[in-house]
Structures are given as structure tokens and as C-alpha cells.
Scaffold this active site. Sequence first.
Site, PDB file in Angstrom:
ATOM      1  N   SER A  19       0.802  -1.230   0.000  1.00 20.28           N
ATOM      2  CA  SER A  19       0.000   0.000   0.000  1.00 20.28           C
ATOM      3  C   SER A  19       0.833   1.277   0.000  1.00 20.28           C
ATOM      4  O   SER A  19       0.333   2.331  -0.356  1.00 20.28           O
ATOM      5  CB  SER A  19      -0.930   0.012   1.212  1.00 20.28           C
ATOM      6  OG  SER A  19      -0.185  -0.146   2.402  1.00 20.28           O
ATOM      7  N   ASP A  27      -3.452   8.098   7.678  1.00 23.51           N
ATOM      8  CA  ASP A  27      -4.371   7.184   8.355  1.00 23.51           C
ATOM      9  C   ASP A  27      -3.586   6.294   9.310  1.00 23.51           C
ATOM     10  O   ASP A  27      -2.407   6.560   9.562  1.00 23.51           O
ATOM     11  CB  ASP A  27      -5.232   6.396   7.340  1.00 23.51           C
ATOM     12  CG  ASP A  27      -4.423   5.360   6.568  1.00 23.51           C
ATOM     13  OD1 ASP A  27      -3.230   5.134   6.889  1.00 23.51           O
ATOM     14  OD2 ASP A  27      -5.001   4.757   5.643  1.00 23.51           O
ATOM     15  N   HIS A  53      -0.471   4.773   7.169  1.00 27.40           N
ATOM     16  CA  HIS A  53       0.226   5.366   6.028  1.00 27.40           C
ATOM     17  C   HIS A  53       0.559   6.835   6.222  1.00 27.40           C
ATOM     18  O   HIS A  53      -0.279   7.601   6.706  1.00 27.40           O
ATOM     19  CB  HIS A  53      -0.638   5.222   4.774  1.00 27.40           C
ATOM     20  CG  HIS A  53      -1.079   3.821   4.527  1.00 27.40           C
ATOM     21  ND1 HIS A  53      -2.331   3.366   4.862  1.00 27.40           N
ATOM     22  CD2 HIS A  53      -0.414   2.765   4.013  1.00 27.40           C
ATOM     23  CE1 HIS A  53      -2.421   2.073   4.550  1.00 27.40           C
ATOM     24  NE2 HIS A  53      -1.275   1.684   4.036  1.00 27.40           N
TER      25      HIS A  53
END
Length: 369
Positions: A44, A334, A337
Site C-alpha cells: 500500500s 491514516d 500510512h
Amino acid sequence: MAKLNFCLSIFVFCISLFNIQTKCFDERPWLYKHHAALFIFGDSLFDAGNNNYINATIGKANFWPYGETFFHYPTGRFCDGRLVPDFIAEYAKLPFIPPYLQPGNKLFTYGVNFASGGAGALVETWEGSVIDLQTQLEYFKNVSRVLREELGDAEAKALLSRAVYLFSVGSNDYAFPFQTNSSLLYTYSVEQYVMQVIGNITQVIKEIYEVGGRKFGFPNLGPIECVPFLRTMVPAGENKCFEPITPYVELHNIEISKVLRKLQSNLNGFKYSILDFHTLLENLTNHPSKYGFKEGKVACCGSGPYRGIMSCGGRTGVTEYYLCDNVSEYVFFDSAHPTERAYKQLAQLAWSGEPSVTGSYNLKALFES
Ligand SMILES: *[C@@H]1O[C@H](CO)[C@@H](O)[C@H](O)[C@H]1NC(C)=O
Ligand SMILES: *[C@@H]1O[C@H](CO)[C@@H](O)[C@H](O)[C@H]1NC(C)=O
Ligand SMILES: *[C@@H]1O[C@H](CO)[C@@H](O)[C@H](O)[C@H]1NC(C)=O
Ligand SMILES: *[C@@H]1O[C@H](CO)[C@@H](O)[C@H](O)[C@H]1NC(C)=O
Ligand SMILES: *[C@@H]1O[C@H](CO)[C@@H](O)[C@H](O)[C@H]1NC(C)=O
Ligand SMILES: *[C@@H]1O[C@H](CO)[C@@H](O)[C@H](O)[C@H]1NC(C)=O
């Protein structure tokens, strides 16, 4: 008058070239010959939207407020804005590198992004919900076939050897067993487990080398024990990071640089860059104000302690969440990240950092070599 008409029609021709530029690049690949392409693999941290197109039950970011800062719409990036590979593409004078699974994406001459949120080097890591590294490799081999068909063997080979291969992989392999209390934690020692991850990564590098890849960029793993979602696994009241994961991360970072050094001495033409994300993220987390941030530990978007509960956007079961007013003040967007602003600092370090922090080359030198 005739002259003016001629100039005007040249001008109009250029405008129309500009308007149909993506098509033009497809058929008249004059630009890519002056640029090294960028192929992106991993998780991610680098996913630019591949998970939008799969059953990514553990992670998607294709809803607001993801994307709010730069794109102003959710692209699938796990961030308020751009990711490290987006900045690297910009510094290398490339367009944004599109996700492999984006429908209609056939423009491979600048590179492709195969990364998938949640993915690891081990097939077991969030199996069924991510594109694991093995599958990313198969996709890459497909792209290399398409390039050979389109450009011919010699030109495809030149493109692949000039390209840079950027990886972000490993964090999920180590976090997943703790998140799921998997028996993997009890079946393998730290050494055994890390060596499986490293073994799989090494295998993928070797196969890319066989297809023609020569230049590899690897960020080392950040201090993931301190990302907000892992802090929530520490018993309430203890103001600590999640220490059980630390030995895995430390050993991984030692072993990945050993492997890359060894490959460089064994494989003809192999070059690499290690991006020291670990040190910079640690610095950002512990001394945010030195780097222009106000908050290094608590995420901008999420809920619970440190906003470590993955609820940003309210689409993952938990509907109530907090969103900060000024994302530029935060290192984390978040629960897992960094923000675009933090990514930019990581990208600048990767691009032009001193070789002492980037291995033998920084990314700028890799692109230009
Ligand atoms: C994705 O999930 C849907 C609904 O559960 C299912 O019908 C579909 O077959 C799945 N697709 C893949 C590729 O697994
Ligand atoms: C390989 O790439 C081509 C062109 O993008 C695509 O049509 C095809 O479905 C791909 N095959 C696999 C197995 O990914
Ligand atoms: C994790 O699994 C082990 C063994 O299966 C079990 O003994 C332990 O209680 C579990 N821990 C949690 C927090 O569920
Ligand atoms: C890759 O990982 C799998 C487990 O997912 C393991 O069985 C296999 O031996 C590993 N491969 C290498 C080359 O280490
Ligand atoms: C991290 O902080 C230390 C101590 O201030 C400093 O010496 C080092 O250069 C910093 N490294 C990075 C990559 O920011
Ligand atoms: C947001 O935070 C940044 C960094 O602290 C600051 O430079 C900027 O002025 C802030 N913007 C607003 C609207 O307060």
C-alpha cells in the site's frame, strides 16, 4: 498571409498532438527513448489503485478523504495525495505511472505499477485479498512479453535494462501474523520467518534480472512498531510502540542489504539503491517539529487511540472517524500510512540523498546510469 496560415496550422497540429498525447505515445514512442522507465512492486505504500480492481477485502482507498489534498478525488492511493513513486516519477520527468489493472492501460513504455495494498512477499499474507509479489512478477513478465511484441527484442531489452525497479515489500509479512494471531508466529523462529520473506524477495529480483532488469531500488522497512495501528495493539495505558515486531524488522533490514550487496557482486550489471526510510520515519515520528510537522504519532484520519483504528472514510465497518483540519501538520494520514507531505521528504531523500544513506547509488544516479 500564407505564412501566417502555415504557422497557425502548425500550432493547431501541435495542440491536437497534445490533446491526443496518450494515443501518440502509444504509436510514436519517441519520448520514452530519453527516459528510464519505472516499474513499481509491493504494498500500500506504493499502490496507485490496483486494489480498486480486485476483491481487496482488507484494504481499499477509493473513497473520500483519500486523495483530498492533491488529486481532489480518491484514486485508490492510501494517502491524502501523492506517494513516493509519484514524486520519483516526477523527478525522473516521467508521467504518473498507472496501475497495471486500470482498464485500458496499455501504455507500458514508461513503466507500470503492480503494487497492491496489503501484499507481502509470502503468498500467505492476506491471501485471496491482495496481489501477492509472485503474481506481481507474473504480471511483469506479461508486460515484458507485450513490450517485445510491440518494440522488437532489441528495443524491449534496452528499455528493460535502463528501467528502475522500485519495491516496497515486507511490512505486511511481519504485521499480518500479529494482526491475525496466526500460528506462523509459533511455528517459525524470527530468523526462519525473515529468511523466507528475504528468500522470496531474492527470487523475484533474480527473475526480473533474467528478464532484463538491472537497477533496483529498495526502501528498508520503517519503524512499523510505531505506526498508529500497531500502537493500538499495546495494552491500553502503556505509552509504547508494539515491540514484538521489532526483531523481525531489524533482521529484515540487515538481511535485505546483505542480499543486495551479494547480488551486485554476483550478477553482471546489477545495481541497487537502499532508501533509508527507517531512519527518516523514526526521526519524523520522534521529532516532528524539526521537519516542519506538529504531530508525529497520531494519525490525521481514523479513530481510537493514536487514531490507530482503521476507519478513515468510514467504509470499513467503523463508520465514525475523525479527520484533522490541516493534514500538513501530520506525519501519518491514516492508521498505517504517511501523509503526502511526509512522503515527499522520503522521496527527496531517496532521489538525492547521500550514498551513505542510500547504498551505493541514490535513485537519481540509478536513473541516470
Ligand atoms: C469477488 O467477490 C465477489 C462477491 O463476493 C465474487 O462474486 C467474485 O467472484 C469475486 N471475484 C474474484 C476475482 O475473486
Ligand atoms: C497480458 O497483457 C495483455 C495486454 O495488456 C492483456 O490483454 C492480457 O490480459 C495480459 N495477460 C495476463 C495473463 O495478465
Ligand atoms: C493467539 O494464539 C495462541 C495459540 O493459538 C493462543 O494461545 C493465544 O491465546 C492467542 N492470543 C490471542 C490474543 O488471541
Ligand atoms: C517463499 O515463501 C513460501 C511461503 O510463502 C515458502 O514456502 C518458499 O520456500 C519461499 N521461497 C523461497 C525461495 O524462499
Ligand atoms: C535523523 O536524525 C539524526 C539525529 O538528529 C540525524 O543525524 C540524521 O541525519 C537524521 N537522518 C535522516 C535520514 O533524517
Ligand atoms: C497547515 O499546517 C502547515 C504546517 O504546519 C502550515 O504551514 C499551514 O499554514 C497550515 N495551514 C493552515 C490553513 O492553517
